[in-house]
Design an enzyme around this catalytic site. Structure first.
Site, short mmCIF file in Angstrom:
data_model
loop_
_atom_site.label_atom_id
_atom_site.label_comp_id
_atom_site.label_asym_id
_atom_site.label_seq_id
_atom_site.Cartn_x
_atom_site.Cartn_y
_atom_site.Cartn_z
N HIS A 307 44.77 -29.42 -12.02
CA HIS A 307 43.74 -30.27 -12.10
C HIS A 307 44.26 -30.40 -13.26
O HIS A 307 44.06 -30.15 -14.25
CB HIS A 307 42.60 -28.91 -12.13
CG HIS A 307 42.71 -28.64 -10.97
ND1 HIS A 307 41.99 -26.93 -10.37
CD2 HIS A 307 42.28 -28.60 -9.35
CE1 HIS A 307 41.63 -26.95 -9.67
NE2 HIS A 307 42.31 -27.86 -9.35
N PHE A 481 44.74 -26.44 -16.90
CA PHE A 481 46.00 -24.81 -17.30
C PHE A 481 45.37 -23.95 -15.96
O PHE A 481 45.13 -23.11 -15.93
CB PHE A 481 45.52 -24.25 -18.36
CG PHE A 481 44.94 -25.03 -19.91
CD1 PHE A 481 45.61 -25.87 -20.39
CD2 PHE A 481 43.75 -24.28 -19.75
CE1 PHE A 481 45.72 -26.61 -20.89
CE2 PHE A 481 43.92 -25.38 -21.61
CZ PHE A 481 44.67 -26.47 -21.76
N HIS A 482 45.86 -24.52 -15.26
CA HIS A 482 45.47 -24.58 -12.86
C HIS A 482 46.46 -24.27 -12.28
O HIS A 482 46.42 -25.03 -11.14
CB HIS A 482 44.44 -25.09 -12.65
CG HIS A 482 42.44 -24.62 -12.99
ND1 HIS A 482 41.55 -25.32 -12.78
CD2 HIS A 482 42.68 -23.40 -14.05
CE1 HIS A 482 40.52 -24.70 -13.41
NE2 HIS A 482 41.63 -23.86 -14.45
N PRO A 483 48.05 -24.25 -12.66
CA PRO A 483 49.13 -24.72 -11.99
C PRO A 483 49.24 -23.88 -11.08
O PRO A 483 49.67 -22.42 -11.31
CB PRO A 483 50.48 -24.59 -12.59
CG PRO A 483 49.80 -23.48 -14.37
CD PRO A 483 48.90 -23.65 -14.05
#
Length: 548
Positions: A307, A481-483
């Site tokens: 994101h 920070f949403h890998p």
């Protein structure tokens, strides 16, 4: 020392802590939990605002960076990943968010496994939930959406901001209704985020799932233990099987053996890196890196999704924001005293407080963007707050179509992989980015905010056309920070599938991946609690398949 275990879990992060708890519940199974980082005894982990001191800190973060991204006008981003007990749940934004029902129904359709449907996943969310609505009772809410008495505490935020109340009212005026619950399966609406805290302290997965069981005789937890590569053999039928791992533990080379299952829960960056360094991935590419191929799985390290948040900033007037509160010694002292006495106020703040889910444009079929709204502003993470009153309205595309990679470079397994998110690389993502900034402007123009005279600082009103706004997005965009997605779950007929619908690595017995990397498509919201749900579901499958 006996280095043979029934289960070895690599990574004591969000998923790994829950897995260690659930798998060690069987006293006949010996469980080893490996964590490359240290213990979560750093005080800033537990004070909610302490994420500012944990991100980009070698004590708690892997200190990763992306490549220079074309979509970000040549910029490289820091890419925080937790390197400590609790993993990312020790350094993240603490937001409790499940996503949308269509995310999970989509996974069920893609894999053919109904266990991934929303109705099935809801039970896994509730299995560990301790929601404030139920005051700690082991019960289920009347609407069957929430549970109490589990390990994963969910609370209201302990703060109040006039400017955020006004922003919520402005969103309502812009046609986005208020919602009492973002976690019903449809998160459309405006409201304050619920957080993983207990009485004003961060509630990470280590506290929730490890602390209550750390003294079990069949559970061993090793910190400062980084896996270098997995070991393989063949069984009596000639099938490849994972039999152990080589690692560095407290600076010394050692190895461990597994007789049941090796479970990678090192996250969407490190799990694919471990697989590649172990020879599992695109064989031709691995050979080019000096790695002997063990098993062909070209999807390893591909399909990266994240994101991208676009940080729009507004200067405001006649209202309190954190900028001026924290801008003096007196203000900082008041903030510290409030937290000391009440566990409330700015030191109890998650990074973002107010949330909005809506459509970027009328043609969208569902809420496809998310706002994280904050009563503060700054140029970039780690830099000082602005000297004037300001707010930040970050907006991200929930369902990006851009796909990136996490690929090792060379054969040094202590070297981090190359992270190339490939942000804003599709026409769809660029259009959503432009429309997202326009939506932020639409909210700022509503009567509820008029008395505060919001003035757009970033990106600035000179950016108007789609092309200009995409350029602006490249300037102000950063990871939230949403890998996910780099060891994706899928069907056997998809050559890019890495794990099957029960998260078993294709073609290798005794090896699973259980973390956010298995998501075939990113969830429509924050990713931490969905990762816990994945671990809950996987733990039940693992125990069922390995009963004596």
């Amino acid at each position: 020392m006996d280095n043979t275990f029934d289960y070895i879990v690599v990574g004591a992060g969000t998923a790994g802590c829950l897995l260690a708890n659930r798998l060690s519940a069987d006293p006949d199974k010996r469980v080893l939990l490996l964590e490359a980082g240290g213990k979560d005894n750093y005080h800033w982990i537990h004070i909610p605002v302490g994420y500012l001191h944990c991100i980009n800190n070698p004590r708690t973060d892997w200190l990763l960076r992306t490549v220079e991204e074309k979509g970000l006008n040549g910029r490289s981003l820091i890419y925080p990943r937790g390197r400590v007990l609790g993993g990312c749940s020790s350094i993240n934004g603490m937001i409790y968010m499940r996503g949308q029902a269509r995310d999970y129904d989509g996974w069920a359709n893609l894999t053919g496994e109904n266990g991934w449907s929303w109705s099935a996943c809801l039970e896994d969310f509730k299995a560990h939930e301790d929601n404030y609505r139920l005051e700690g009772e082991k019960a289920v809410s009347d609407d069957d959406l929430h549970a109490g008495g589990g390990e994963w505490r969910v609370e209201k935020q302990r703060l109040n901001w006039e400017i955020l109340d006004a922003y919520a009212a402005a969103a309502n005026e812009a046609g986005i209704p208020a919602t009492p619950d973002f976690n019903s399966g449809d998160n459309t609406g405006t409201g304050y985020f619920e957080v993983n805290q207990r009485s004003g302290w961060r509630w990470n997965s280590s506290k929730a799932f490890l602390n209550p069981v750390k003294d079990r005789k069949n559970l061993e937890i090793r910190t400062n233990a980084q896996v270098k590569k997995l070991r393989f053999d063949r069984d009596e039928n000639g099938q490849k099987v994972c039999v152990g791992a080589d690692l560095i533990w407290n600076g010394q080379d050692t190895s461990v053996q597994v007789r049941g299952e090796m479970i990678l829960s090192a996250g969407a960056v490190n799990s694919p890196a471990i697989l590649q360094y172990s020879g599992v991935g695109d064989a031709e590419y691995l050979q080019q890196q000096g790695i002997r191929p063990e098993h062909e799985l070209p999807g390893v390290g591909r399909n990266l999704q994240d994101h991208l948040q676009l940080r729009t900033i507004y200067r405001v007037e006649g209202v309190k924001t954190l900028n001026e509160m924290a801008g003096s010694l007196h203000g900082k002292a008041r903030i510290g005293l409030e937290y000391l006495l009440k566990r409330s106020g700015p030191m109890s703040m998650a990074p973002s407080q107010l949330g909005i889910f809506t459509r970027s444009a009328q043609g969208q079929e569902h809420a496809n963007i998310q706002f994280h709204v904050q009563p503060l502003s700054l140029e970039a993470f780690g830099q000082p707050l602005h000297p004037w009153p300001g707010i930040t309205s970050s907006v991200c595309n929930l369902n990006p179509t851009s796909r990136g990679t996490v690929l090792v470079r060379g054969n040094d397994s202590m070297k981090p992989p190359e992270i190339a998110p490939n942000y804003l690389s599709t026409d769809e993502d660029r259009k959503v980015a432009a429309d997202s900034i326009r939506m932020a402007r639409k909210i700022a123009e509503q009567p509820a905010l008029a008395q505060y005279n919001p003035q757009e600082v970033k990106p600035g009103l000179s950016y108007e056309s789609d092309e200009q706004l995409v350029t602006a997005a490249g300037d102000i965009g950063t990871t939230i920070f949403h890998p996910v997605g780099t060891t994706k779950m899928g069907r056997a007929d998809d050559p890019m599938t890495v794990v099957d619908s029960h998260l078993r690595v294709m073609g290798i017995r005794g090896l699973r991946v259980v973390d956010a990397g298995i998501m075939p498509t990113i969830v429509s919201g924050n990713t931490n609690s969905p990762t816990l749900m994945i671990a809950e579901k996987a733990a039940s499958w693992i125990r069922a398949e390995n009963r004596a």
